[in-house]
Design an enzyme around this catalytic site. Structure first.
Site, mmCIF file in Angstrom:
data_model
loop_
_atom_site.group_PDB
_atom_site.id
_atom_site.type_symbol
_atom_site.label_atom_id
_atom_site.label_comp_id
_atom_site.label_asym_id
_atom_site.label_seq_id
_atom_site.Cartn_x
_atom_site.Cartn_y
_atom_site.Cartn_z
ATOM 1 N N ASP A 175 42.996 35.728 39.350
ATOM 2 C CA ASP A 175 43.248 34.328 39.656
ATOM 3 C C ASP A 175 41.968 33.729 40.243
ATOM 4 O O ASP A 175 41.561 34.133 41.297
ATOM 5 C CB ASP A 175 44.436 34.148 40.593
ATOM 6 C CG ASP A 175 44.496 35.183 41.703
ATOM 7 O OD1 ASP A 175 44.058 36.328 41.513
ATOM 8 O OD2 ASP A 175 44.973 34.833 42.791
ATOM 9 N N GLU A 203 33.252 41.003 47.914
ATOM 10 C CA GLU A 203 34.376 41.030 47.004
ATOM 11 C C GLU A 203 33.949 40.984 45.538
ATOM 12 O O GLU A 203 34.570 41.576 44.671
ATOM 13 C CB GLU A 203 35.203 39.789 47.360
ATOM 14 C CG GLU A 203 36.273 39.420 46.446
ATOM 15 C CD GLU A 203 36.795 38.023 46.748
ATOM 16 O OE1 GLU A 203 36.008 37.108 47.042
ATOM 17 O OE2 GLU A 203 38.010 37.867 46.667
#
Ligand SMILES: *[C@@H]1O[C@H](CO)[C@@H](O)[C@H](O)[C@H]1NC(C)=O
Ligand SMILES: *[C@@H]1O[C@H](CO)[C@@H](O)[C@H](O)[C@H]1NC(C)=O
Ligand SMILES: *[C@@H]1O[C@H](CO)[C@@H](O)[C@H](O)[C@H]1NC(C)=O
Ligand SMILES: *[C@@H]1O[C@H](CO)[C@@H](O)[C@H](O)[C@H]1NC(C)=O
Ligand SMILES: *[C@@H]1O[C@H](CO)[C@@H](O)[C@H](O)[C@H]1NC(C)=O
Ligand SMILES: *[C@@H]1O[C@H](CO)[C@@H](O)[C@H](O)[C@H]1NC(C)=O
Ligand SMILES: *[C@@H]1O[C@H](CO)[C@@H](O)[C@H](O)[C@H]1NC(C)=O
Length: 593
Positions: free
Chosen positions: A325, A519
């Site tokens: 997402d 990340e």
């Protein structure tokens, strides 16, 4: 567009242009805090006033008083005022008076079995990489959390869902357990020889299955209407392979079966394709309201389009279930979020993960469960599903497995790095190794290997989404490397090593410039940067990034190395002190939420 909240059956629903969106993310039968964390006027007012830069912060804040009192106090104070007319200063005071700060209900911990110098990491030949690995090993302690006793005593005061044992969090805004992240975190814990810490995480996931019948996206009540890619069974397999601990794995088998059953029952779709009918899997959340942790963002998306909001939001929730997402992969026009159509897409990677789950269950029932009847049932299902996957997804012209779009009745030929999933999960027949070679060519033809620091998630240049160019993600790069490494082709095995070297060296340089693991990374350029794009700032920590590096360093312990340039720089201490690159890289740290 007029958005109006109405109260019905004690569940707040969102009424938009005559449509009623009423499936909230929380389980409202559980506690009344669904009216705080998944719907209700307080959530709406806080987001309309944009009290918090990151929408997730508010829904992570524990309550000081029970939900009924909190709602009554809010009504008494602001009764009659439209939520968007409430004075932000008064609202901030209300929040301060009624909520603890986010993260208050999580305690720090030392993960079980932690050792500063595990043998597997000490066996890494390259001095610089070995030191770095020990550094990353140490970071596990900073990412270890356990649920505080207050949550057990008063679940209604918290959005956090209780779990019995410590866990490793991704880091940053992701301060609770996540589902698919844990596969790569556990790979890293196994490289760090922290078997007990891995076992405890598995018991936490089992406890979600025992209570909810599935594993939520993350460990908060506002994730209870969606899951994430099904990696629980692969986690169990990796633990078993590393420990051969039969008695422990036996205890997990029932929950493994129950988890797969959730996907069988709630996430299948019938596809008719070229004269055949196939049962396949897709991401499909029932929730059709804004995601509480991205409330502002989902309201703004609905506001920007005339599309029916319930349908928009349920496609958004389903894309969140995919773990990707967001990505242009889910958008009808391959460009804008407003055109998201997750529920029209039958994805290659989900179906590959299911394939792997079936193969692993066959294996585990054979050798751990000692149940040949079940093993045979899963073997039959595995063979059928693997055949269906090849028939529906493999496009002979492109020489690649491609998502199937139900609306278009055809494949999406765009390159996405996740299309390596059938290789990673070995969901093709051994004798069909030509397909592996074709996929390699498909990647090459799409310039996937042209970037200095890894494979980007896509090569589309027009996307501002985080699961697209120029971002490369640790877990997907790991899937590609492992898929190539496990193939029969020596050429692909060499490419696996080349990709592992790129990824490791890129992460290493960023770490030595910023002292952080991120990340995601921008893979373009010799010194990669922390990634950007999407609906929140890049996060540091970082669970799966560290897990992937440790696993790759152990896999290639005897031959992987830093570049000569990096060796010189490290020796001179140059990384910490110099260069414009440093300034560029520090920015995301200062502005992060
Ligand atoms: C929710 O609130 C109502 C009204 O205060 C109360 O009767 C009910 O018991 C509460 N439900 C739960 C699950 O606590
Ligand atoms: C809120 O206002 C309505 C009328 O506008 C009134 O009937 C109700 O009692 C009020 N509630 C509270 C909690 O003050
Ligand atoms: C636990 O609850 C007590 C009483 O509500 C509160 O004083 C304390 O701050 C809470 N501790 C945590 C860690 O939430
Ligand atoms: C199996 O794993 C459990 C949980 O980590 C542990 O308590 C037990 O000692 C292990 N058994 C063996 C034989 O390693
Ligand atoms: C909705 O769009 C209008 C017009 O573009 C804008 O003025 C308003 O701020 C937007 N509202 C939200 C919640 O984004
Ligand atoms: C396979 O790929 C080719 C080339 O991109 C495309 O023309 C064709 O429609 C695809 N097949 C299906 C079934 O979508
Ligand atoms: C990517 O690399 C290949 C092989 O080195 C080269 O032929 C191709 O032109 C490159 N593509 C781009 C966009 O630079």
């Amino acid at each position: 567009m007029i958005l109006r909240w109405i109260l019905a059956l004690s569940v707040t629903v969102l009424s938009v242009n005559g449509w009623t969106c009423n499936v909230i993310m929380c389980d409202h039968t559980n506690t009344n805090n669904s009216q705080i964390y998944c719907g209700g006027d307080i959530l709406k007012a806080v987001n309309e006033a944009a009290l918090f830069k990151d929408s997730k912060e508010f829904v992570d804040m524990p309550l000081k008083f029970d939900p009924e009192t909190t709602i009554a106090d809010f009504e008494a104070e602001f009764n009659g005022t439209e939520t968007d007319q409430i004075d932000p200063v008064k609202l901030q005071k209300f929040v301060d008076d009624h909520f603890y700060p986010a993260g208050h209900e999580l305690d720090e911990c030392v993960p079980a079995g932690y050792s500063p110098k595990p043998d597997k990491l000490m066996a890494i030949a390259d001095d610089n990489l070995r030191d770095w690995a020990l550094n990353l090993n140490n970071i596990w302690s900073h990412l270890c959390r356990k649920v505080s006793d207050n949550v057990t005593l008063h679940p209604e005061l918290h959005s956090l869902i209780e779990v019995p044992h410590e866990f490793i969090i991704p880091g940053g805004r992701f301060r609770e357990p996540y589902y698919w992240d844990a596969y790569w975190i556990i790979k890293g814990l196994l490289a760090s020889e922290m078997y007990e810490a891995a076992a405890r995480m598995l018991l936490n996931y089992k406890s979600y299955v025992d209570r909810f019948g599935f594993i939520p996206n993350g460990g908060r009540v506002y994730y209870l209407q969606r899951s994430q890619p099904p990696m629980y069974i692969p986690m169990i397999y990796e633990f078993y392979e590393a420990t051969k601990n039969i008695t422990f794995v036996q205890k997990l088998l029932d929950s493994a079966e129950a988890e797969l059953n959730f996907w069988d029952t709630h996430r299948t779709v019938d596809v008719s394709f070229q004269h055949g009918d196939y049962k396949l899997y897709q991401y499909n959340s029932a929730s059709n309201v804004p995601r509480p942790e991205s409330f502002k963002e989902d309201m703004a998306t609905a506001n920007a389009t005339s599309r029916q909001s319930c349908d928009l939001w349920s496609n958004i929730a389903s894309a969140a279930e995919s773990g990707l997402d967001f990505s242009t992969r889910w958008f009808a026009d391959k460009q804008s979020l407003e055109t998201i159509e997750t529920k029209q897409i039958v994805p290659v990677d989900l179906n590959s993960f299911i394939c792997w789950n079936l193969e692993i269950l066959t294996f585990l029932y054979e050798y751990v469960g000692m149940d040949t009847v079940k093993a045979d049932q899963y073997r039959q299902r595995y063979i059928t599903h693997r055949r269906n996957l090849q028939k529906v997804f493999f496009n002979e012209t492109e020489g690649a497995w491609l998502d199937y779009n139900i609306r278009e009745k055809g494949h999406n030929p765009t390159f996405y790095a996740s299309l390596a999933a059938p290789l990673f999960t070995n969901c093709y027949e051994k004798l069909d190794s030509n397909k592996a070679g074709q996929i390699y060519d498909f990647f090459k033809r799409n310039d996937a290997f042209n970037f200095t620091s890894g494979v980007p998630q896509s090569t589309l240049k027009n996307s501002a989404q985080q699961w697209d160019f120029p971002n490369g993600w640790a877990n997907v790069n790991h899937m590609i490397i492992e898929g190539f490494r496990k193939s029969n082709s020596p050429q692909m095995q060499e490419e696996a090593f080349a990709l592992a070297t790129k990824w490791v060296r890129g992460n290493y340089r960023v770490f030595h410039t910023t002292q952080h693991m991120y990340e995601k990374y921008n893979v373009v350029g010799a010194i990669p940067q922390a990634g950007a794009g999407g609906e929140y700032n890049v996060q540091e920590g970082f669970g799966w990034t560290n897990g992937v590096i440790l696993d790759l360093l152990v896999t290639y312990a005897d031959r992987i190395s830093v570049s000569d340039g990096d060796k010189t720089a490290a020796a001179a201490g140059a990384y910490i002190s110099s260069g414009l690159g440093l300034i560029a890289l520090m920015i995301p740290m200062f502005i992060r939420a």
